[in-house]
Design an enzyme around this catalytic site. Sequence first.
Site, PDB file in Angstrom:
ATOM      1  N   ASP A   1      -2.746  -1.704  -2.133  1.00 45.54           N
ATOM      2  CA  ASP A   1      -3.213  -2.893  -1.384  1.00 45.54           C
ATOM      3  C   ASP A   1      -4.510  -2.647  -0.292  1.00 45.54           C
ATOM      4  OD1 ASP A   1      -0.654  -3.494  -2.462  1.00 45.54           O
ATOM      5  OD2 ASP A   1       0.349  -3.426  -0.221  1.00 45.54           O
TER       6      ASP A   1
ATOM      7  N   SER B   1       1.121   5.426  -2.843  1.00 50.38           N
ATOM      8  CA  SER B   1       2.060   4.476  -2.379  1.00 50.38           C
ATOM      9  C   SER B   1       1.457   3.163  -2.866  1.00 50.38           C
ATOM     10  CB  SER B   1       1.813   4.551  -1.318  1.00 50.38           C
ATOM     11  OG  SER B   1       0.803   4.257  -0.540  1.00 50.38           O
ATOM     12  N   LYS B   2       2.123   2.317  -3.003  1.00 48.22           N
ATOM     13  CA  LYS B   2       1.790   0.823  -3.259  1.00 48.22           C
ATOM     14  C   LYS B   2       1.248   0.203  -2.500  1.00 48.22           C
ATOM     15  CE  LYS B   2       4.708  -3.153  -1.192  1.00 48.22           C
ATOM     16  NZ  LYS B   2       3.587  -3.278  -1.037  1.00 48.22           N
ATOM     17  N   ARG B   3       0.648   1.680  -0.502  1.00 49.94           N
ATOM     18  CA  ARG B   3       0.059   0.625   0.299  1.00 49.94           C
ATOM     19  C   ARG B   3      -1.607   1.418  -0.366  1.00 49.94           C
ATOM     20  NH1 ARG B   3       0.505  -2.901   3.108  1.00 49.94           N
ATOM     21  NH2 ARG B   3       2.324  -3.257   4.591  1.00 49.94           N
TER      22      ARG B   3
END
Length: 517
Positions: free
Chosen positions: A278, A273-275
Amino acid sequence: MPSSYLCNMSKKVRVRFAPSPTGGLHLGGVRTVLFNYLFARQHDGDFIVRIEDTDQNRFVKGAEAYIFECLQWCGLNPDESVLQGGPYAPYRQSERKEIYRQYAEQLVKDGRAYYAFDTPAELERMRDLLKTKGSSSLQYDHHVRMNMNNSLRLLPEETQQLLDAGTPYVVRIKINPDEFVPFTDMIRGEISFDTNAVDDKVLLKADGMPTYHLAVVVDDFLMKITHAFRGEEWLPSAPVHILLWQYLFGLENMPQWAHLPLILKPDGNGKLSKRDGDRLGFPVYAMDWADPVTKEITKGFKEIGFLPEAFINLLAVLGWNDGTEQEIFSMEELIAKFNIEKVHKGGAKFDFEKAKWFNHEWIKKLDVSHYAERVKNIFESKGITIADDAYLKKVMELVKERCTLLPDFFTQGNFFFQAPATVDTTSIQPKWDEKKNMFFVELIKSWQLSTLWNSGELEISFKELAAANQLKTGELMLPLRLMLVGGKFGPGVFEIASAIGKESTIKRIEYTLALLQ
RNA sequence: GCCGCGUUGGUCAAGAGGUUAAGACGCCUCCCUUUCACGGAGGAAUCACGGGUUCGAGUCCCGUACGUGGUACCA
């Protein structure tokens, strides 16, 4: 040997990518596009992009245009889409709203679907009741539908009354119990579902919009899609789609399915995921995505300096390979060699280190003139304006094998355009003496008079002077490098001296000499 | 919970009953290079587990474990 999925060659291959415009374009999404695109191209088929914007609540402004920008950057241009149109327009589902209703009504008429008037509160109550009864399933299915507020339980007149009164309703598919829904997946082979485990999915929502389930089937039929590739997360709802095909258009017209494996996070398990990006410090989206509401920018592969060729390459071999040792593939090679049946069943963890390796490989074989503009912009953003394009290209050629990401051209090449900001003399300072100092003073004098300013001549004169002073060349090379570069890296020193020119070379030597005093 | 799908070194993976179980990334050593990188040579490290079937199983079957996806008027 022709593959089984191509037995019906009379039909032109048509595939589609059907994104929802809800935000950034994820790695997995790009890979899905890529596999679709590759398949279409290798069969001289059509690649369609259809926008699935049936959920007005999740619609994000700008996301649609962004998706097309990403596709363009990747070189995955559609043959038909909202941009260039096509014979099956419109390609935006929100503009096809009325089409779906006809099919929903048709299904109701045929007894394969029904109107349901249950309110959200009633649905919740139903599920709570099921939960307290310890039921293993909380689904709206044949077990509960006769207790609910729908046209199956209601008298026809009652249903008509509710309809006439404008009562909000949805259309649900009527799933018969104790049936088997088998189908062939191009990647997974034979798969079979028991209808007892599938619920009466909503087909048409109260706002008149179709759900994905109805829309995908109707549009795939209307747009003559022959092969449907999508993420593995759709596998559980495949039986609904197959039943819909059976009820509406006939199984013989149904596309071949292929459910692609997921791309997993590098550590632990689970969908990337994008998380995770990051958290671990790498992008997950193809290009920078700016959230229109929060204004938050999420980094993309393009912006951190990936080449589209590398991005496509690394995605292609995540879950697929051609059975040989080849790892570097151009788009042309992929089109020629890709085989959907060799795609893995299991998900693959994303490894950013390997991703960077692909980029490094592509930068090594990069055509510098193609990227000169881009690199020039990177230099400009760091405050260096480049006027001489030929010189830039020469520098790029000199340092490209040391660059992993495009911005590395700056860190690896900035000293070709300006004197190093700092010179780290700590490694030569302790062993520095007057003898060496004198050598460089003489070197400056000698080079000042030099008429032949090329790396070969420079190296010869340097070595001769060292010998004359009874100094080992090896002890002098590092100091010279530090003077010109500022650090222990970069191409050959004499190449650098030759490139930056006499004046700069001498200035830099003088500067560090002063520093060492 | 229920349903589906999956599982070869740390990661990506080859492998279609008989192999010393390829290769790549990363890591380590060495060579090349009077820097770094490139290139070259080498090294450590693997078939989730248990039962079958078979002369023989990473490959076939059945369980188990683990993981993952779904279980929305989201896609």
